[in-house]
Scaffold this motif. Structure first.
Motif, PDB file in Angstrom:
ATOM      1  N   ALA A  91     -33.175 -10.952 -31.480  1.00  0.00           N
ATOM      2  CA  ALA A  91     -34.378 -10.245 -31.042  1.00  0.00           C
ATOM      3  C   ALA A  91     -35.626 -11.116 -31.203  1.00  0.00           C
ATOM      4  O   ALA A  91     -36.443 -11.238 -30.278  1.00  0.00           O
ATOM      5  N   PHE A  92     -35.787 -11.730 -32.375  1.00  0.00           N
ATOM      6  CA  PHE A  92     -36.965 -12.563 -32.615  1.00  0.00           C
ATOM      7  C   PHE A  92     -37.002 -13.758 -31.673  1.00  0.00           C
ATOM      8  O   PHE A  92     -38.079 -14.210 -31.258  1.00  0.00           O
ATOM      9  N   SER A  93     -35.836 -14.291 -31.333  1.00  0.00           N
ATOM     10  CA  SER A  93     -35.801 -15.428 -30.411  1.00  0.00           C
ATOM     11  C   SER A  93     -36.314 -15.015 -29.030  1.00  0.00           C
ATOM     12  O   SER A  93     -37.022 -15.779 -28.363  1.00  0.00           O
ATOM     13  N   PHE A  94     -35.984 -13.817 -28.590  1.00  0.00           N
ATOM     14  CA  PHE A  94     -36.506 -13.304 -27.318  1.00  0.00           C
ATOM     15  C   PHE A  94     -38.023 -13.171 -27.367  1.00  0.00           C
ATOM     16  O   PHE A  94     -38.730 -13.577 -26.435  1.00  0.00           O
ATOM     17  N   PHE A  95     -38.540 -12.580 -28.447  1.00  0.00           N
ATOM     18  CA  PHE A  95     -39.979 -12.352 -28.559  1.00  0.00           C
ATOM     19  C   PHE A  95     -40.754 -13.669 -28.593  1.00  0.00           C
ATOM     20  O   PHE A  95     -41.816 -13.796 -27.981  1.00  0.00           O
ATOM     21  N   GLY A  96     -40.225 -14.643 -29.325  1.00  0.00           N
ATOM     22  CA  GLY A  96     -40.876 -15.944 -29.385  1.00  0.00           C
ATOM     23  C   GLY A  96     -40.937 -16.607 -28.017  1.00  0.00           C
ATOM     24  O   GLY A  96     -41.964 -17.192 -27.627  1.00  0.00           O
ATOM     25  N   LEU A  97     -39.832 -16.507 -27.281  1.00  0.00           N
ATOM     26  CA  LEU A  97     -39.793 -17.055 -25.924  1.00  0.00           C
ATOM     27  C   LEU A  97     -40.857 -16.404 -25.046  1.00  0.00           C
ATOM     28  O   LEU A  97     -41.587 -17.087 -24.324  1.00  0.00           O
ATOM     29  N   ALA A  98     -40.949 -15.077 -25.115  1.00  0.00           N
ATOM     30  CA  ALA A  98     -41.892 -14.342 -24.268  1.00  0.00           C
ATOM     31  C   ALA A  98     -43.333 -14.775 -24.523  1.00  0.00           C
ATOM     32  O   ALA A  98     -44.113 -14.965 -23.580  1.00  0.00           O
ATOM     33  N   THR A 102     -45.529 -16.784 -21.672  1.00  0.00           N
ATOM     34  CA  THR A 102     -46.698 -16.069 -21.155  1.00  0.00           C
ATOM     35  C   THR A 102     -47.959 -16.921 -21.260  1.00  0.00           C
ATOM     36  O   THR A 102     -48.743 -17.025 -20.305  1.00  0.00           O
ATOM     37  N   VAL A 103     -48.163 -17.538 -22.412  1.00  0.00           N
ATOM     38  CA  VAL A 103     -49.337 -18.392 -22.617  1.00  0.00           C
ATOM     39  C   VAL A 103     -49.336 -19.559 -21.632  1.00  0.00           C
ATOM     40  O   VAL A 103     -50.354 -19.864 -20.994  1.00  0.00           O
ATOM     41  N   ASP A 104     -48.173 -20.193 -21.465  1.00  0.00           N
ATOM     42  CA  ASP A 104     -48.077 -21.345 -20.561  1.00  0.00           C
ATOM     43  C   ASP A 104     -48.312 -20.926 -19.111  1.00  0.00           C
ATOM     44  O   ASP A 104     -48.982 -21.639 -18.347  1.00  0.00           O
ATOM     45  N   ALA A 105     -47.785 -19.765 -18.724  1.00  0.00           N
ATOM     46  CA  ALA A 105     -47.959 -19.287 -17.352  1.00  0.00           C
ATOM     47  C   ALA A 105     -49.421 -18.955 -17.058  1.00  0.00           C
ATOM     48  O   ALA A 105     -49.948 -19.277 -15.982  1.00  0.00           O
ATOM     49  N   ILE A 106     -50.097 -18.314 -18.019  1.00  0.00           N
ATOM     50  CA  ILE A 106     -51.511 -17.963 -17.837  1.00  0.00           C
ATOM     51  C   ILE A 106     -52.360 -19.222 -17.715  1.00  0.00           C
ATOM     52  O   ILE A 106     -53.289 -19.290 -16.891  1.00  0.00           O
ATOM     53  N   ARG A 107     -52.054 -20.230 -18.519  1.00  0.00           N
ATOM     54  CA  ARG A 107     -52.773 -21.504 -18.431  1.00  0.00           C
ATOM     55  C   ARG A 107     -52.626 -22.109 -17.026  1.00  0.00           C
ATOM     56  O   ARG A 107     -53.597 -22.627 -16.454  1.00  0.00           O
ATOM     57  N   THR A 108     -51.425 -22.025 -16.484  1.00  0.00           N
ATOM     58  CA  THR A 108     -51.184 -22.573 -15.149  1.00  0.00           C
ATOM     59  C   THR A 108     -51.948 -21.786 -14.089  1.00  0.00           C
ATOM     60  O   THR A 108     -52.561 -22.359 -13.180  1.00  0.00           O
ATOM     61  N   LEU A 109     -51.934 -20.451 -14.211  1.00  0.00           N
ATOM     62  CA  LEU A 109     -52.654 -19.606 -13.257  1.00  0.00           C
ATOM     63  C   LEU A 109     -54.160 -19.855 -13.308  1.00  0.00           C
ATOM     64  O   LEU A 109     -54.865 -19.731 -12.296  1.00  0.00           O
ATOM     65  N   LEU A 110     -54.662 -20.229 -14.474  1.00  0.00           N
ATOM     66  CA  LEU A 110     -56.098 -20.490 -14.648  1.00  0.00           C
ATOM     67  C   LEU A 110     -56.488 -21.907 -14.233  1.00  0.00           C
ATOM     68  O   LEU A 110     -57.646 -22.304 -14.348  1.00  0.00           O
ATOM     69  N   GLY A 111     -55.496 -22.684 -13.784  1.00  0.00           N
ATOM     70  CA  GLY A 111     -55.796 -24.009 -13.260  1.00  0.00           C
ATOM     71  C   GLY A 111     -55.629 -25.153 -14.230  1.00  0.00           C
ATOM     72  O   GLY A 111     -56.056 -26.278 -13.935  1.00  0.00           O
ATOM     73  N   ALA A 112     -54.997 -24.909 -15.387  1.00  0.00           N
ATOM     74  CA  ALA A 112     -54.804 -25.992 -16.359  1.00  0.00           C
ATOM     75  C   ALA A 112     -53.835 -27.045 -15.840  1.00  0.00           C
ATOM     76  O   ALA A 112     -53.896 -28.209 -16.229  1.00  0.00           O
ATOM     77  N   ALA A 113     -52.939 -26.632 -14.942  1.00  0.00           N
ATOM     78  CA  ALA A 113     -51.981 -27.564 -14.350  1.00  0.00           C
ATOM     79  C   ALA A 113     -51.537 -27.017 -13.004  1.00  0.00           C
ATOM     80  O   ALA A 113     -51.611 -25.805 -12.757  1.00  0.00           O
ATOM     81  N   GLU A 114     -51.087 -27.913 -12.122  1.00  0.00           N
ATOM     82  CA  GLU A 114     -50.608 -27.490 -10.803  1.00  0.00           C
ATOM     83  C   GLU A 114     -49.147 -27.892 -10.667  1.00  0.00           C
ATOM     84  O   GLU A 114     -48.826 -29.082 -10.688  1.00  0.00           O
ATOM     85  N   LEU A 189     -43.815 -15.496 -15.723  1.00  0.00           N
ATOM     86  CA  LEU A 189     -44.198 -14.201 -16.301  1.00  0.00           C
ATOM     87  C   LEU A 189     -43.068 -13.177 -16.174  1.00  0.00           C
ATOM     88  O   LEU A 189     -42.888 -12.324 -17.056  1.00  0.00           O
ATOM     89  N   VAL A 190     -42.316 -13.254 -15.105  1.00  0.00           N
ATOM     90  CA  VAL A 190     -41.134 -12.388 -14.961  1.00  0.00           C
ATOM     91  C   VAL A 190     -40.122 -12.708 -16.060  1.00  0.00           C
ATOM     92  O   VAL A 190     -39.530 -11.813 -16.681  1.00  0.00           O
ATOM     93  N   ILE A 191     -39.933 -14.000 -16.323  1.00  0.00           N
ATOM     94  CA  ILE A 191     -39.033 -14.429 -17.392  1.00  0.00           C
ATOM     95  C   ILE A 191     -39.484 -13.836 -18.730  1.00  0.00           C
ATOM     96  O   ILE A 191     -38.681 -13.315 -19.502  1.00  0.00           O
ATOM     97  N   ALA A 192     -40.790 -13.899 -18.997  1.00  0.00           N
ATOM     98  CA  ALA A 192     -41.322 -13.384 -20.257  1.00  0.00           C
ATOM     99  C   ALA A 192     -41.123 -11.877 -20.373  1.00  0.00           C
ATOM    100  O   ALA A 192     -40.753 -11.365 -21.439  1.00  0.00           O
ATOM    101  N   ALA A 193     -41.371 -11.138 -19.285  1.00  0.00           N
ATOM    102  CA  ALA A 193     -41.227  -9.680 -19.306  1.00  0.00           C
ATOM    103  C   ALA A 193     -39.789  -9.261 -19.582  1.00  0.00           C
ATOM    104  O   ALA A 193     -39.529  -8.356 -20.387  1.00  0.00           O
ATOM    105  N   VAL A 194     -38.851  -9.927 -18.934  1.00  0.00           N
ATOM    106  CA  VAL A 194     -37.434  -9.607 -19.152  1.00  0.00           C
ATOM    107  C   VAL A 194     -37.029  -9.953 -20.577  1.00  0.00           C
ATOM    108  O   VAL A 194     -36.248  -9.236 -21.214  1.00  0.00           O
ATOM    109  N   ALA A 195     -37.576 -11.039 -21.108  1.00  0.00           N
ATOM    110  CA  ALA A 195     -37.252 -11.444 -22.477  1.00  0.00           C
ATOM    111  C   ALA A 195     -37.697 -10.392 -23.490  1.00  0.00           C
ATOM    112  O   ALA A 195     -36.991 -10.103 -24.460  1.00  0.00           O
TER     113      ALA A 195
END
Length: 235
Positions: A91-98, A102-114, A189-195
Motif C-alpha cells: 500500500a505505501f509503495s503505491f502511495f509513494g508512487l502516486a 503527480t508532482v513530476d506531471a504537474i511540473r511538466t504541465l507547467l512548462g518545466a520540461a517538454e 496523472l492517470v497512472i498516479a490516480a490508479v496507484a
C-alpha cells in the motif's frame, strides 16, 4: 461480479507447499523483469523529459518492492503471520508512487520540461502490455487458491502495470505522432490516480479479503463492507 472467498476449499500440506513454491517462482520472475523495465524506463524517460515514462519506471520499481515483500512473506515458516506487514508495504509503495508521479506531471504541465519522442519507451510499453497480464493472472489464480490476500494484492499491482502500459503507450504515441506534449503528463496523472486506488485496496486487503490457512469458506470475505470489487471477487 460475485464475491468469493480466496480459498474455495481446504488445502492439504502437499498442495499448499506446491502453491507457496509457485508464488516464490512468480515473484522471482516479476522482480527480474521489473528491475530491467525500471532501469530502461527511468533512463529513457529522463532522456526524453517524459513524466509518464519516468512514472512507469517508478511503478516498475514499486512492483519490485511489492514482489520482494511477498517473497519475504513466503520465506517464513508460516507466511500467514507476515500477511498484514506485506500488505502495508504494498500500500505505501503505491502511495509513494502516486505522490512522485503527480508532482513530476504537474511540473511538466507547467512548462518545466517538454516531452520528446521516445522509441525505446514505445517498445517497452508494448512489450509490457503483452507480458504483464500473464504474470498477473498466474499469481492471482495461485494466490486465491492459497488464500493469500498479499499474493492477490501483488497480482493486482502487476495487472496495474498492464493498464499503465496501455496508458503510457497512448501518451507516447500521441506525443510522437501528433505533437500533443500534454498527453504525456496527462498519462502520468492517470497512472498516479490508479496507484492511489490500488494502494487503498491493498491497505484494507487484510481485513477485506483475508482467509485463514486451511479455511474452506469465509463469510466475512463476502460481507465485509467495501469488498465488492476487491481481491476477493471472482475472475
Amino acid at each position: 461480479m460475485t464475491s468469493l472467498p480466496l480459498a474455495p476449499r481446504p488445502l492439504d500440506p502437499a498442495r499448499r507447499s506446491v502453491l507457496e513454491g509457485r508464488i516464490r517462482w512468480i515473484v522471482a520472475v516479476t522482480i527480474t523483469y521489473n528491475v530491467i523495465e525500471a532501469i530502461v524506463a527511468i533512463t529513457a524517460g529522463r532522456m526524453a523529459s517524459s513524466a509518464a515514462l519516468v512514472g512507469f519506471g517508478l511503478d516498475s520499481a514499486v512492483e519490485v518492492l511489492s514482489a520482494a515483500a511477498v517473497a519475504w512473506q513466503f520465506r517464513a515458516p508460516d507466511p500467514h503471520s507476515r500477511e498484514t506487514i506485506t500488505l502495508r508495504v504494498i500500500a505505501f509503495s503505491f502511495f509513494g508512487l502516486a505522490v512522485f508521479v503527480t508532482v513530476d506531471a504537474i511540473r511538466t504541465l507547467l512548462g518545466a520540461a517538454e516531452p520528446e519522442h521516445s522509441t525505446i519507451g514505445i517498445v517497452l510499453a508494448a512489450v509490457s502490455l503483452a507480458v504483464m497480464p500473464i504474470l498477473s493472472w498466474f499469481e492471482r489464480r495461485t494466490g486465491r487458491e492459497l488464500g493469500s490476500a498479499s499474493a492477490v494484492a501483488d497480482s493486482k499491482q502487476t495487472l496495474l502495470c498492464t493498464y499503465l502500459s496501455a496508458v503510457l503507450l497512448a501518451g507516447l504515441m500521441l506525443n510522437s505522432t501528433l505533437g500533443w506534449t500534454w498527453a504525456d503528463p496527462l498519462a502520468a496523472l492517470v497512472i498516479a490516480a490508479v496507484a492511489v486506488k490500488e494502494g487503498i485496496e491493498a491497505w484494507r486487503g487484510d481485513a477485506c479479503c483475508h482467509v485463514p490457512p486451511g479455511t474452506a469458506t469465509s463469510t466475512a470475505s463476502a460481507t465485509e463492507p467495501g469488498c465488492t470489487d476487491g481481491c476477493c471477487t471472482s475472475d
